[in-house]
Design an enzyme around this catalytic site. Structure first.
Site, PDB file in Angstrom:
ATOM      1  N   HIS A  54       0.844  -1.196   0.000  1.00  0.00           N
ATOM      2  CA  HIS A  54       0.000   0.000   0.000  1.00  0.00           C
ATOM      3  C   HIS A  54       0.881   1.249   0.000  1.00  0.00           C
ATOM      4  O   HIS A  54       2.094   1.170   0.225  1.00  0.00           O
ATOM      5  CB  HIS A  54      -0.939   0.004   1.219  1.00  0.00           C
ATOM      6  CG  HIS A  54      -0.255   0.113   2.544  1.00  0.00           C
ATOM      7  ND1 HIS A  54      -0.076  -0.956   3.396  1.00  0.00           N
ATOM      8  CD2 HIS A  54       0.334   1.164   3.150  1.00  0.00           C
ATOM      9  CE1 HIS A  54       0.561  -0.555   4.467  1.00  0.00           C
ATOM     10  NE2 HIS A  54       0.838   0.711   4.350  1.00  0.00           N
TER      11      HIS A  54
HETATM   12  P1  TYD Z   1      -2.271  -3.841   7.357  1.00  0.00           P
HETATM   13  O1  TYD Z   1      -2.375  -2.429   6.888  1.00  0.00           O
HETATM   14  O2  TYD Z   1      -2.814  -4.922   6.489  1.00  0.00           O
HETATM   15  O3  TYD Z   1      -0.760  -4.168   7.719  1.00  0.00           O
HETATM   16  P2  TYD Z   1       0.515  -4.198   6.748  1.00  0.00           P
HETATM   17  O4  TYD Z   1       0.571  -2.882   6.056  1.00  0.00           O
HETATM   18  O5  TYD Z   1       1.668  -4.398   7.679  1.00  0.00           O
HETATM   19  O6  TYD Z   1       0.387  -5.325   5.794  1.00  0.00           O
HETATM   20  O7  TYD Z   1      -2.950  -3.901   8.797  1.00  0.00           O
HETATM   21  C1  TYD Z   1      -3.404  -5.114   9.351  1.00  0.00           C
HETATM   22  C2  TYD Z   1      -4.658  -4.834  10.140  1.00  0.00           C
HETATM   23  O8  TYD Z   1      -4.341  -4.003  11.270  1.00  0.00           O
HETATM   24  C3  TYD Z   1      -5.715  -4.092   9.338  1.00  0.00           C
HETATM   25  O9  TYD Z   1      -6.974  -4.643   9.690  1.00  0.00           O
HETATM   26  C4  TYD Z   1      -5.632  -2.678   9.837  1.00  0.00           C
HETATM   27  C5  TYD Z   1      -5.148  -2.842  11.268  1.00  0.00           C
HETATM   28  N1  TYD Z   1      -4.337  -1.735  11.771  1.00  0.00           N
HETATM   29  C6  TYD Z   1      -4.798  -0.975  12.828  1.00  0.00           C
HETATM   30  O10 TYD Z   1      -5.908  -1.189  13.347  1.00  0.00           O
HETATM   31  N2  TYD Z   1      -4.018   0.035  13.311  1.00  0.00           N
HETATM   32  C7  TYD Z   1      -2.811   0.320  12.784  1.00  0.00           C
HETATM   33  O11 TYD Z   1      -2.122   1.252  13.244  1.00  0.00           O
HETATM   34  C8  TYD Z   1      -2.333  -0.479  11.662  1.00  0.00           C
HETATM   35  C9  TYD Z   1      -0.989  -0.195  11.044  1.00  0.00           C
HETATM   36  C10 TYD Z   1      -3.124  -1.488  11.205  1.00  0.00           C
END
Ligand code: TYD
Length: 138
Positions: A54
């Site tokens: 992302h």
């Molecule tokens: P995600 O964005 O998929 O993680 P990465 O970029 O490491 O692959 O996040 C995983 C899950 O955690 C998603 O449901 C969103 C949640 N999340 C939060 O609730 N708070 C946060 O600060 C972050 C980074 C993620």
């Protein structure tokens, strides 16, 4: 936003060490170029998993691998850059408009992330084609 920094910039944090070991202090708007609004960490990553995929429209982050190692691939839509993180005294700056993938996590990897804003799903671009379109529209 810390306009003087670009995604991929590496911050070096002085280690305060003595015979007991090492300590690093991170301070908002001192050795971290933004106000820290959120801290999260990624750990216990399953073998072979890659994460991220992302970009953010506004968020700034500093990634610090406080244990173990991982690779971060940064992509500005034109060029890719791969950074190895394996030293807790270095931080990788990632600003807005930068697609990122984190991969090759060692079993003991703890990736600490300092972020300039609270979690906000509307700041994410989670589709690569949307990311390229977003860059073109700007
Ligand atoms: P995600 O964005 O998929 O993680 P990465 O970029 O490491 O692959 O996040 C995983 C899950 O955690 C998603 O449901 C969103 C949640 N999340 C939060 O609730 N708070 C946060 O600060 C972050 C980074 C993620």
């Amino acid at each position: 936003m810390s306009l003087q920094y670009s995604s991929g910039d590496i911050f070096s944090f002085p280690t305060i060490g003595d015979e007991r070991g090492s300590l690093i202090s991170l301070e908002s708007e001192k050795n971290i170029p933004f106000k820290i609004a959120r801290v999260y960490y990624i750990f216990d990553t399953a073998n072979g998993v890659s994460r991220g995929f992302h970009a953010h429209k506004r968020l700034e982050q500093i990634l610090i691998c406080v244990s173990g190692s991982c690779e971060v691939v940064l992509d500005d839509g034109h060029q890719k850059k791969q950074v190895n993180l394996s030293d807790p005294s270095y931080g990788l700056y990632i600003g807005s408009d930068c697609w990122r993938v984190m991969k090759s996590f060692s079993k003991d990897c703890v990736l600490l992330v300092l972020a300039s804003s609270h979690y906000d799903e509307s700041d994410y671009i989670r589709n690569y084609d949307d990311f390229l379109s977003y860059l073109k529209e700007r």
